[in-house]
Design a protein around this motif. Structure first.
Motif, PDB file in Angstrom:
ATOM      1  N   THR A   1      52.188  76.789 117.797  1.00 17.16           N
ATOM      2  CA  THR A   1      51.763  75.454 117.358  1.00 17.16           C
ATOM      3  C   THR A   1      51.290  74.608 118.537  1.00 17.16           C
ATOM      4  N   ALA A   2      52.040  74.675 119.644  1.00 11.70           N
ATOM      5  CA  ALA A   2      51.642  73.908 120.826  1.00 11.70           C
ATOM      6  C   ALA A   2      50.311  74.394 121.378  1.00 11.70           C
ATOM      7  N   LEU A   3      50.073  75.706 121.355  1.00 16.28           N
ATOM      8  CA  LEU A   3      48.829  76.259 121.888  1.00 16.28           C
ATOM      9  C   LEU A   3      47.644  75.884 120.997  1.00 16.28           C
TER      10      LEU A   3
ATOM     11  N   HIS B   1      46.822  85.342 119.079  1.00 15.64           N
ATOM     12  CA  HIS B   1      46.933  86.614 118.351  1.00 15.64           C
ATOM     13  C   HIS B   1      48.167  87.400 118.816  1.00 15.64           C
ATOM     14  N   ALA B   2      48.461  87.342 120.112  1.00 17.15           N
ATOM     15  CA  ALA B   2      49.667  88.022 120.604  1.00 17.15           C
ATOM     16  C   ALA B   2      50.931  87.395 120.019  1.00 17.15           C
ATOM     17  N   LEU B   3      50.955  86.068 119.904  1.00 16.16           N
ATOM     18  CA  LEU B   3      52.103  85.396 119.295  1.00 16.16           C
ATOM     19  C   LEU B   3      52.212  85.748 117.814  1.00 16.16           C
ATOM     20  N   ASP B   4      51.072  85.880 117.139  1.00 16.08           N
ATOM     21  CA  ASP B   4      51.094  86.295 115.726  1.00 16.08           C
ATOM     22  C   ASP B   4      51.754  87.660 115.571  1.00 16.08           C
ATOM     23  N   GLU B   5      51.461  88.563 116.484  1.00 13.98           N
ATOM     24  CA  GLU B   5      52.060  89.901 116.425  1.00 13.98           C
ATOM     25  C   GLU B   5      53.566  89.837 116.658  1.00 13.98           C
ATOM     26  N   GLN B   6      54.000  88.991 117.590  1.00 17.88           N
ATOM     27  CA  GLN B   6      55.433  88.859 117.858  1.00 17.88           C
ATOM     28  C   GLN B   6      56.159  88.264 116.652  1.00 17.88           C
ATOM     29  N   ILE B   7      55.543  87.257 116.022  1.00 18.52           N
ATOM     30  CA  ILE B   7      56.161  86.645 114.839  1.00 18.52           C
ATOM     31  C   ILE B   7      56.234  87.650 113.695  1.00 18.52           C
ATOM     32  N   ALA B   8      55.156  88.421 113.504  1.00 16.14           N
ATOM     33  CA  ALA B   8      55.150  89.436 112.446  1.00 16.14           C
ATOM     34  C   ALA B   8      56.213  90.498 112.704  1.00 16.14           C
ATOM     35  N   TRP B   9      56.411  90.880 113.960  1.00 18.57           N
ATOM     36  CA  TRP B   9      57.448  91.874 114.286  1.00 18.57           C
ATOM     37  C   TRP B   9      58.840  91.328 113.968  1.00 18.57           C
TER      38      TRP B   9
END
Length: 348
Positions: free
Chosen positions: A137-139, A192-200
């Motif tokens: 969100t901050a990014l 996109h990297a944060l999206d992958e971490q959240i999905a994991w």
């Protein structure tokens, strides 16, 4: 030295202060112990009552002390602070340990349930996920703000941001140069990297919920998904430490703040005390339940629709959170299953 019956412990990273009393409430020990020798000192002590504030590492030390045979009780910091000599104006480790020891002796003191290692392992997933969401969100706000400086205005919402960011970055009519575009593109890849971490994290939480019977029963409530069910089971643990659902809802901070006096009841906004993360998840679930209530015909949904027509959106959200909190307590404390058409039988 007389037999120590109760010890107050002020936890710290390196130097831990203990304050112990005997059966006559006389001070039997008052000393600072290095962290490396903390368990060794208690191992040479006869089993007694050990009280600590519910702070960082308190559950870890509590499990270790309980394995040594001691009775461990965790106290919320705000309850122990009232017994500190000098109040909020005077504070040190020795006074804190003494206040914790004194607070543990009160007959009506409320204590925090000791979490197991499995509960804390699940909470690690939730905290990491929450941190990733905050960072994303901050990014997004940072990238939106940087484009705003060049006259590029993106619509609100993270989904709209995803749809228009690349197009705005590739627009050759803006004043962005190559270095600025590369920097903004790096931020886009990081999202996109944060999206992958959240999905994991979501997948790991969902996998654990499949094998948790308590979480499965919680998910029968409309608005309670895998994330909220997992967080509730891991955070609450033994719901029987609360006498009833009303006390559990008050612990969540979903009840009005009181300023009553002279027999006059004055209620304000909700207190927002307790566990912020779990309360936030319950509010998100309440929005889902309120939005879809008109499509269901059970007793709880009809109550939501009627309440919404009478008091409006926001007050209905608070009422649903309070209702869900009490339902969660009943499911966890009594082992019951959720029945949306349940009608309570009131004594005549």
């Amino acid at each position: 030295m007389d037999k120590i019956t109760r010890i107050g412990v002020d936890l710290a990273k390196n130097l831990i202060v203990v304050h112990g009393v005997d059966s006559m409430e006389h001070v039997a020990v008052r000393k600072a112990i290095p962290r490396q020798k903390f368990l060794e000192w208690f191992a040479n002590l006869e089993p007694c009552l050990v009280a600590m504030e519910a702070c960082s590492a308190a559950h870890y030390w509590g499990r270790k002390l309980r394995a040594l045979g001691h009775e461990v009780r965790l106290i919320a910091p705000q309850f122990a602070a009232a017994y500190r000599k000098g109040g909020k104006h005077v504070k040190n480790d020795r006074l804190d340990a003494e206040a914790i020891c004194e607070a543990a002796s009160r007959p009506h003191m409320r204590f925090v349930a000791l979490k197991t290692a499995d509960q804390q392992n699940v909470l690690v997933l939730h905290r990491m996920r929450s941190g990733f969401v905050e960072e994303r969100t901050a990014l997004v706000n940072r990238l939106r703000g940087e484009l705003f400086e060049f006259g590029v205005f993106l619509p609100q919402g993270i989904d709209a941001f995803r749809d228009h960011f690349v197009e705005a970055l590739e627009d050759g009519t803006t004043e962005l140069d190559g270095i600025a575009r590369a920097a903004l593109l790096a931020g886009w890849h990081h999202i996109h990297a944060l999206d992958e971490q959240i999905a994991w994290c979501d997948s790991q939480i969902a996998a654990r919920v499949k094998h948790d019977t308590n979480a499965q029963r919680l998910m029968a409530v409309v608005g309670i998904g895998p994330l909220t069910a997992s967080a509730a089971v891991a955070t609450v643990g033994d719901a029987r430490v609360f006498r009833n659902g009303r006390q559990f809802s008050a612990w969540l901070g979903a009840v009005p703040k009181q300023a009553s006096s002279g027999g006059k009841t004055r209620l304000g906004h909700i207190t927002k005390q307790g566990n912020t993360y779990l309360r936030t998840l319950l509010f998100q679930g309440a929005r889902s339940a309120l939005t879809s209530a008109h499509r269901r015909t059970d007793r709880l949904s009809r109550w939501i629709v009627q309440l919404h027509a009478r008091v409006g959106w926001y007050r209905t959200l608070v009422a649903i959170v309070n209702k869900h909190a009490r339902i969660l307590w009943a499911i966890l404390a009594k082992g019951e299953r959720f029945d949306p058409s349940y009608t309570p039988i009131r004594p005549s």
